[in-house]
Design an enzyme around this catalytic site. Structure first.
Site, PDB file in Angstrom:
ATOM      1  N   LYS A   1      -6.360   6.708  12.285  1.00 51.64           N
ATOM      2  CA  LYS A   1      -6.857   7.372  10.997  1.00 51.64           C
ATOM      3  C   LYS A   1      -6.923   8.888  11.185  1.00 51.64           C
ATOM      4  CE  LYS A   1      -7.838   3.149   8.861  1.00 51.64           C
ATOM      5  NZ  LYS A   1      -8.721   2.203   8.196  1.00 51.64           N
TER       6      LYS A   1
ATOM      7  N   CYS B   1     -13.999  -1.767   5.388  1.00 57.06           N
ATOM      8  CA  CYS B   1     -13.207  -1.090   4.397  1.00 57.06           C
ATOM      9  C   CYS B   1     -13.760  -0.368   3.578  1.00 57.06           C
ATOM     10  CB  CYS B   1     -12.101  -2.066   3.860  1.00 57.06           C
ATOM     11  SG  CYS B   1     -11.011  -2.931   5.111  1.00 57.06           S
TER      12      CYS B   1
ATOM     13  N   CYS C   1     -16.893  -8.499   4.581  1.00 55.77           N
ATOM     14  CA  CYS C   1     -16.867  -8.644   6.155  1.00 55.77           C
ATOM     15  C   CYS C   1     -17.274  -7.316   6.975  1.00 55.77           C
ATOM     16  CB  CYS C   1     -15.567  -9.303   6.439  1.00 55.77           C
ATOM     17  SG  CYS C   1     -14.146  -8.196   7.012  1.00 55.77           S
TER      18      CYS C   1
ATOM     19  N   ARG D   1       0.794  -1.257   0.204  1.00 57.05           N
ATOM     20  CA  ARG D   1       0.168   0.012   0.002  1.00 57.05           C
ATOM     21  C   ARG D   1       0.979   1.296   0.019  1.00 57.05           C
ATOM     22  NH1 ARG D   1      -4.184  -0.230   4.775  1.00 57.05           N
ATOM     23  NH2 ARG D   1      -5.148  -1.831   3.465  1.00 57.05           N
TER      24      ARG D   1
ATOM     25  N   LYS E   1      -4.240   0.560  14.615  1.00 58.66           N
ATOM     26  CA  LYS E   1      -4.211   1.525  13.794  1.00 58.66           C
ATOM     27  C   LYS E   1      -4.912   3.050  13.885  1.00 58.66           C
ATOM     28  CE  LYS E   1      -6.412  -1.356  11.126  1.00 58.66           C
ATOM     29  NZ  LYS E   1      -7.452  -1.710   9.816  1.00 58.66           N
TER      30      LYS E   1
ATOM     31  N   ARG F   1      -1.972   6.131   9.658  1.00 61.08           N
ATOM     32  CA  ARG F   1      -2.177   5.746   8.489  1.00 61.08           C
ATOM     33  C   ARG F   1      -2.217   6.958   7.326  1.00 61.08           C
ATOM     34  NH1 ARG F   1      -4.180   0.510   7.867  1.00 61.08           N
ATOM     35  NH2 ARG F   1      -3.646  -0.749   9.871  1.00 61.08           N
TER      36      ARG F   1
ATOM     37  N   CYS G   1      -7.948 -10.658   0.028  1.00 58.17           N
ATOM     38  CA  CYS G   1      -8.222 -10.205   1.400  1.00 58.17           C
ATOM     39  C   CYS G   1      -8.483 -11.402   2.074  1.00 58.17           C
ATOM     40  CB  CYS G   1      -9.299  -9.367   1.453  1.00 58.17           C
ATOM     41  SG  CYS G   1      -9.763  -9.027   3.217  1.00 58.17           S
TER      42      CYS G   1
ATOM     43  N   CYS H   1     -15.317  -2.954  -1.174  1.00 56.71           N
ATOM     44  CA  CYS H   1     -13.709  -3.022  -0.692  1.00 56.71           C
ATOM     45  C   CYS H   1     -13.221  -4.366  -1.450  1.00 56.71           C
ATOM     46  CB  CYS H   1     -13.870  -3.567   0.769  1.00 56.71           C
ATOM     47  SG  CYS H   1     -14.563  -5.297   1.058  1.00 56.71           S
TER      48      CYS H   1
HETATM   49 FE1  SRM Z   1      -9.056  -2.159   5.751  1.00 52.48          FE
HETATM   50  C1  SRM Z   1      -8.030  -4.877   7.122  1.00 52.48           C
HETATM   51  C2  SRM Z   1      -8.264  -3.312   2.727  1.00 52.48           C
HETATM   52  C3  SRM Z   1      -9.796   1.006   4.270  1.00 52.48           C
HETATM   53  C4  SRM Z   1     -10.939  -1.285   8.356  1.00 52.48           C
HETATM   54  N1  SRM Z   1      -8.251  -3.639   4.993  1.00 52.48           N
HETATM   55  C5  SRM Z   1      -7.973  -4.784   5.968  1.00 52.48           C
HETATM   56  C6  SRM Z   1      -6.884  -5.787   4.992  1.00 52.48           C
HETATM   57  C7  SRM Z   1      -5.499  -5.240   5.089  1.00 52.48           C
HETATM   58  C8  SRM Z   1      -7.013  -7.302   5.328  1.00 52.48           C
HETATM   59  C9  SRM Z   1      -6.077  -7.641   6.479  1.00 52.48           C
HETATM   60  O1  SRM Z   1      -5.878  -7.306   7.625  1.00 52.48           O
HETATM   61  O2  SRM Z   1      -5.452  -8.710   6.210  1.00 52.48           O
HETATM   62  C10 SRM Z   1      -7.568  -5.507   3.673  1.00 52.48           C
HETATM   63  C11 SRM Z   1      -6.545  -5.952   2.477  1.00 52.48           C
HETATM   64  C12 SRM Z   1      -7.415  -6.243   1.423  1.00 52.48           C
HETATM   65  C13 SRM Z   1      -6.498  -6.464   0.034  1.00 52.48           C
HETATM   66  O3  SRM Z   1      -6.476  -7.534  -0.587  1.00 52.48           O
HETATM   67  O4  SRM Z   1      -6.111  -5.483  -0.698  1.00 52.48           O
HETATM   68  C14 SRM Z   1      -8.012  -4.193   3.809  1.00 52.48           C
HETATM   69  N2  SRM Z   1      -9.119  -1.338   3.709  1.00 52.48           N
HETATM   70  C15 SRM Z   1      -8.627  -2.067   2.576  1.00 52.48           C
HETATM   71  C16 SRM Z   1      -8.734  -1.200   1.580  1.00 52.48           C
HETATM   72  C17 SRM Z   1      -7.684  -1.486   0.449  1.00 52.48           C
HETATM   73  C18 SRM Z   1     -10.274  -1.297   1.016  1.00 52.48           C
HETATM   74  C19 SRM Z   1     -10.450  -0.761  -0.458  1.00 52.48           C
HETATM   75  O5  SRM Z   1     -10.874  -1.580  -1.055  1.00 52.48           O
HETATM   76  O6  SRM Z   1     -10.281   0.399  -0.749  1.00 52.48           O
HETATM   77  C20 SRM Z   1      -8.562   0.171   2.135  1.00 52.48           C
HETATM   78  C21 SRM Z   1      -7.201   0.703   2.022  1.00 52.48           C
HETATM   79  C22 SRM Z   1      -7.008   1.985   2.770  1.00 52.48           C
HETATM   80  C23 SRM Z   1      -5.784   2.829   2.671  1.00 52.48           C
HETATM   81  O7  SRM Z   1      -5.368   2.998   1.775  1.00 52.48           O
HETATM   82  O8  SRM Z   1      -5.231   2.832   3.743  1.00 52.48           O
HETATM   83  C24 SRM Z   1      -9.236   0.054   3.389  1.00 52.48           C
HETATM   84  N3  SRM Z   1     -10.201  -0.445   6.190  1.00 52.48           N
HETATM   85  C25 SRM Z   1     -10.418   0.659   5.453  1.00 52.48           C
HETATM   86  C26 SRM Z   1     -11.291   1.607   6.123  1.00 52.48           C
HETATM   87  C27 SRM Z   1     -12.167   2.701   5.408  1.00 52.48           C
HETATM   88  C28 SRM Z   1     -11.293   4.020   5.719  1.00 52.48           C
HETATM   89  O9  SRM Z   1     -10.111   4.019   6.417  1.00 52.48           O
HETATM   90  O10 SRM Z   1     -11.723   5.162   5.425  1.00 52.48           O
HETATM   91  C29 SRM Z   1     -11.854   0.746   7.129  1.00 52.48           C
HETATM   92  C30 SRM Z   1     -12.783   1.363   8.151  1.00 52.48           C
HETATM   93  C31 SRM Z   1     -12.527   2.552   9.130  1.00 52.48           C
HETATM   94  C32 SRM Z   1     -11.708   2.051  10.037  1.00 52.48           C
HETATM   95  O11 SRM Z   1     -10.437   1.743  10.085  1.00 52.48           O
HETATM   96  O12 SRM Z   1     -12.328   2.011  11.240  1.00 52.48           O
HETATM   97  C33 SRM Z   1     -10.799  -0.341   7.313  1.00 52.48           C
HETATM   98  N4  SRM Z   1      -9.149  -3.013   7.472  1.00 52.48           N
HETATM   99  C34 SRM Z   1     -10.375  -2.184   8.363  1.00 52.48           C
HETATM  100  C35 SRM Z   1     -10.451  -3.294   9.636  1.00 52.48           C
HETATM  101  C36 SRM Z   1     -11.108  -3.041  10.626  1.00 52.48           C
HETATM  102  C37 SRM Z   1     -10.390  -2.241  11.955  1.00 52.48           C
HETATM  103  C38 SRM Z   1     -11.154  -2.115  13.021  1.00 52.48           C
HETATM  104  O13 SRM Z   1     -10.877  -1.187  13.912  1.00 52.48           O
HETATM  105  O14 SRM Z   1     -12.156  -2.881  13.589  1.00 52.48           O
HETATM  106  C39 SRM Z   1      -9.335  -4.248   9.372  1.00 52.48           C
HETATM  107  C40 SRM Z   1      -9.251  -5.575  10.196  1.00 52.48           C
HETATM  108  C41 SRM Z   1      -8.059  -5.190  11.090  1.00 52.48           C
HETATM  109  O15 SRM Z   1      -7.532  -4.202  11.355  1.00 52.48           O
HETATM  110  O16 SRM Z   1      -7.758  -6.028  11.923  1.00 52.48           O
HETATM  111  C42 SRM Z   1      -8.975  -4.021   7.830  1.00 52.48           C
HETATM  112 FE1  SF4 Z   2     -11.053  -7.594   3.532  1.00 51.69          FE
HETATM  113 FE2  SF4 Z   2     -13.463  -7.030   5.169  1.00 51.69          FE
HETATM  114 FE3  SF4 Z   2     -11.759  -5.107   4.596  1.00 51.69          FE
HETATM  115 FE4  SF4 Z   2     -13.250  -5.994   2.687  1.00 51.69          FE
HETATM  116  S1  SF4 Z   2     -13.877  -5.128   4.745  1.00 51.69           S
HETATM  117  S2  SF4 Z   2     -11.262  -5.564   2.296  1.00 51.69           S
HETATM  118  S3  SF4 Z   2     -13.295  -8.122   3.101  1.00 51.69           S
HETATM  119  S4  SF4 Z   2     -11.205  -6.673   5.733  1.00 51.69           S
END
Ligand code: SRM
Ligand code: SF4
Length: 586
Positions: free
Chosen positions: A231, A500, A496, A90, A229, A159, A457, A451
């Site tokens: 943000k 994201c 899930c 990323r 994390k 981030r 993922c 997402c």
């Molecule tokens: Fe996310 C985990 C993809 C924005 C909340 N996110 C992941 C992972 C890295 C899976 C993992 O932990 O192994 C995913 C990788 C998938 C892949 O194959 O690429 C993933 N997140 C993404 C992206 C690429 C989604 C997208 O389609 O655009 C976004 C990348 C953002 C960036 O450039 O930094 C992405 N993730 C978000 C957002 C939206 C936002 O930030 O505005 C959220 C919700 C906001 C938040 O953080 O509360 C988000 N991602 C999560 C979470 C849950 C965090 C939590 O507090 O519960 C996880 C799981 C974790 O951290 O354990 C996660």
């Molecule tokens: Fe993966 Fe869940 Fe984030 Fe979608 S919402 S990219 S399934 S961790």
């Protein structure tokens, strides 16, 4: 529904798909010698495409995740082969701002080292998928040539910082955007691990320091970094395209008479939750006051410190700032902040957001240059038989006639285009089967986020990016039937409940339960200041279409003038309004 979505094989658990607990992650950080870990040893191991367990956690701080191709899991397991490991990288892009040269480099890297696609993320960053272990270093060095890095794009640190890529681009907007860069730089980890490991900084190739250095190298984060994390997003009203309240810290720029007055500060946003745990919930950031620009870095630093000191390090599911605040109480949190600052926060300024959507098409900026918002379906830049989006953007970048701004809705804004170059851009788009005009698309498709989910993922329970376009195609006849094709209805899907794609901020939100099954959430506001609420559980595609047919039909016949779908479903009592995170499950 996609064939792949109906196969069970991708749900097999693998190393990397099982999340370590808090104690394990805290130990990995503690023993990592400031994020060095045993990464060099892991990369040198020729016998596997994977890295050591502790390193899979540490490498996140370097902006990289170990993954495996979920479509291939069963086949490889049957052949007794290790999973098809590869890495996602990323790239950190504060405010989503890239030059043409940088875009070209990213495009080149995607072909040379990754899967020939670029993923524009919901936080205005870029992801590569499918980089093999043995080429990770070359990939990161190639990014460095374009002055790009992936430091802290993931991990328990701050981030990528988001910022409204406003189409009008006034000098004040540029000033606000600079704050995104400043905050991102300010909160970067200070360890040299990234430079040593990937860029060969220091004596000898990527040599780790032996033992802990005497001087404190992480004055803010400390040896254990943050519990989770962190943000930060900045919005410039009336646009809330950065979904500002979904961030741990939301900064709202207050501009009066074309002058930046300061910022409202909101704390405690976050979208993630876990099924079966009602003590986890999405929450929107709460405003705590107004500050002047010169205090912004100070205020953010103190908030990070409070999270560092009070955040939950025993349960990663409840470790985000939102829970720290709800545990302490908002007023107690505020008082702690004021005490650390040594000065009061001023009363928050009134703010009016109009929309959280991107504004598609051509816009004229105040400096006589033009901006073009292009539709990129779920941020996946790729070439298909009908549309060669990747080649088109490469050709535009080669002309070096515009900037590239990524949006938090996964689209792309081409910026600062001179009047005489508009035609050139239109011609290139046309040549590759694209159009500058997105008005042919339904309002729902233009307002859709999904997402990544399958096939990369590890946490996905269902499809999202690979399925939502197809689902929208099936919803569109319903929209046409009720004359709603043009209507801007926000629809979001995640594979899930981690959120994201911020699906709990969709007027229609889907969260994957299992392959082919989704929970349906309704009632977020169009401008991004209200969460939605669970309406129906575990729906199949046919059930989704039937439920939406009824809801959209009712909306078409009973809505008030200019009433958004998210407001309508609340007024009509389909769901009650979620007014705070803790009541999300009620
Ligand atoms: Fe996310 C985990 C993809 C924005 C909340 N996110 C992941 C992972 C890295 C899976 C993992 O932990 O192994 C995913 C990788 C998938 C892949 O194959 O690429 C993933 N997140 C993404 C992206 C690429 C989604 C997208 O389609 O655009 C976004 C990348 C953002 C960036 O450039 O930094 C992405 N993730 C978000 C957002 C939206 C936002 O930030 O505005 C959220 C919700 C906001 C938040 O953080 O509360 C988000 N991602 C999560 C979470 C849950 C965090 C939590 O507090 O519960 C996880 C799981 C974790 O951290 O354990 C996660
Ligand atoms: Fe993966 Fe869940 Fe984030 Fe979608 S919402 S990219 S399934 S961790």
């Amino acid at each position: 529904m996609n064939d792949i979505a109906n196969t069970e094989h991708s749900l097999i658990k693998h190393k990397g798909s099982v999340q370590p607990n808090s104690t394990e992650v805290e130990t990995y950080k503690d023993e990592s010698n400031y994020l060095h870990g045993t990464l060099l040893r892991s990369f040198a191991d020729p016998l596997t495409g994977s890295i050591a367990e502790a390193d899979t956690q540490l490498i996140k701080f370097h902006g990289t995740y170990q993954q495996d191709d979920r479509d291939q899991r069963l086949i490889r397991q049957e052949k007794k082969l290790e999973p098809a490991y590869s890495f996602m990288i990323r790239v950190r892009v504060p405010g989503g701002d890239l030059t043409s040269t940088q875009w070209l480099k990213l495009d080149e890297i995607s072909d040379q080292f990754a899967n020939s696609t670029l993923k524009l993320t919901t936080r205005q960053a870029v992801q590569f998928h499918g980089v093999i272990k043995f080429e990770l270093k070359k990939t990161i060095q190639a990014m460095d040539e374009a002055l790009l890095d992936s430091i802290a794009a993931c991990g328990d640190v701050n981030r990528n910082v988001m910022c409204t890529p406003d189409p009008t681009v006034s000098p004040t907007h540029t000033e606000v955007f600079k704050w995104a860069e400043k905050i991102s730089e300010h909160l970067l980890p200070k360890t040299r691990a990234y430079h040593e490991i990937w860029l060969d900084e220091g004596k000898g190739e990527g040599k780790s320091l032996v033992g802990y250095p005497k001087e404190e190298i992480e004055p803010l984060y400390g040896r254990h970094y943050l519990p989770r994390k962190f943000k930060i997003g900045i919005a410039i009203p009336p646009y809330n395209d950065a979904d500002v309240y979904t961030n741990d810290v939301g900064i709202i720029a207050i501009i009066e008479h074309d002058k930046l007055q300061g910022f409202n500060v909101a704390v405690g946003g976050g979208m993630g939750m876990s099924f079966g745990r009602d003590d986890t919930y999405p929450r929107l950031a709460t405003n705590i006051g107004f500050i002047e620009p010169e205090n912004l870095l100070d205020v953010i630093t103190r908030i990070v410190e409070i999270q560092r000191d009070y955040g939950n390090r025993a349960d990663r599911k409840r470790a985000r700032l939102k829970y720290t605040i709800d545990e302490l109480g908002l007023e107690a949190f505020r008082q702690k902040l004021i005490k650390r600052l040594g000065y009061e926060l001023l009363a928050e300024r009134p703010v009016q957001f109009k929309t959280s959507a991107d504004q598609f098409g051509w816009y004229k900026g105040i400096d006589d240059s033009w901006h073009l918002m292009l539709f990129i379906e779920h941020g996946r830049v790729k070439d298909t038989a009908g549309q060669q989006q990747k080649q088109a953007l490469q050709a535009i970048a080669k002309e070096n006639i515009c900037g590239f701004r990524l949006t938090a809705n996964q689209h792309l804004l081409l910026t600062k285009i001179k009047e005489q170059n508009k035609v050139k851009i239109e011609e290139i788009l046309h040549q590759y089967g694209l159009s500058a005009d997105s008005s042919q698309l339904s309002g729902m498709r233009r307002n859709a986020i999904a997402c990544v989910a399958m096939n990369t993922c590890p946490l996905a329970m269902a499809e999202a990016e690979r399925y939502l376009p197809e689902l929208i195609t099936k919803i569109e006849p319903i929209l046409k039937k009720y004359n709603l094709y043009e209507d801007e209805i926000k629809i979001r899907m995640t594979g899930c409940p981690n959120g994201c794609g911020r699906s709990v901020m969709g007027e229609i939100g889907f969260i994957g339960k299992s392959l082919g099954r989704y929970n349906l959430y309704l009632g977020s506001s169009h401008q991004g200041d209200r969460l939605n609420k669970l309406y129906k559980e575990n729906l199949s595609e046919n059930e989704i279409l039937s439920v939406l047919d009824k809801l959209l039909g009712a909306y078409a016949s009973k809505r008030k003038m200019a009433e958004h779908f998210g407001d309508f479903v609340i007024r009509e009592g389909y769901v009650s309004a979620t007014l705070k995170g803790r009541s999300f499950h009620e």
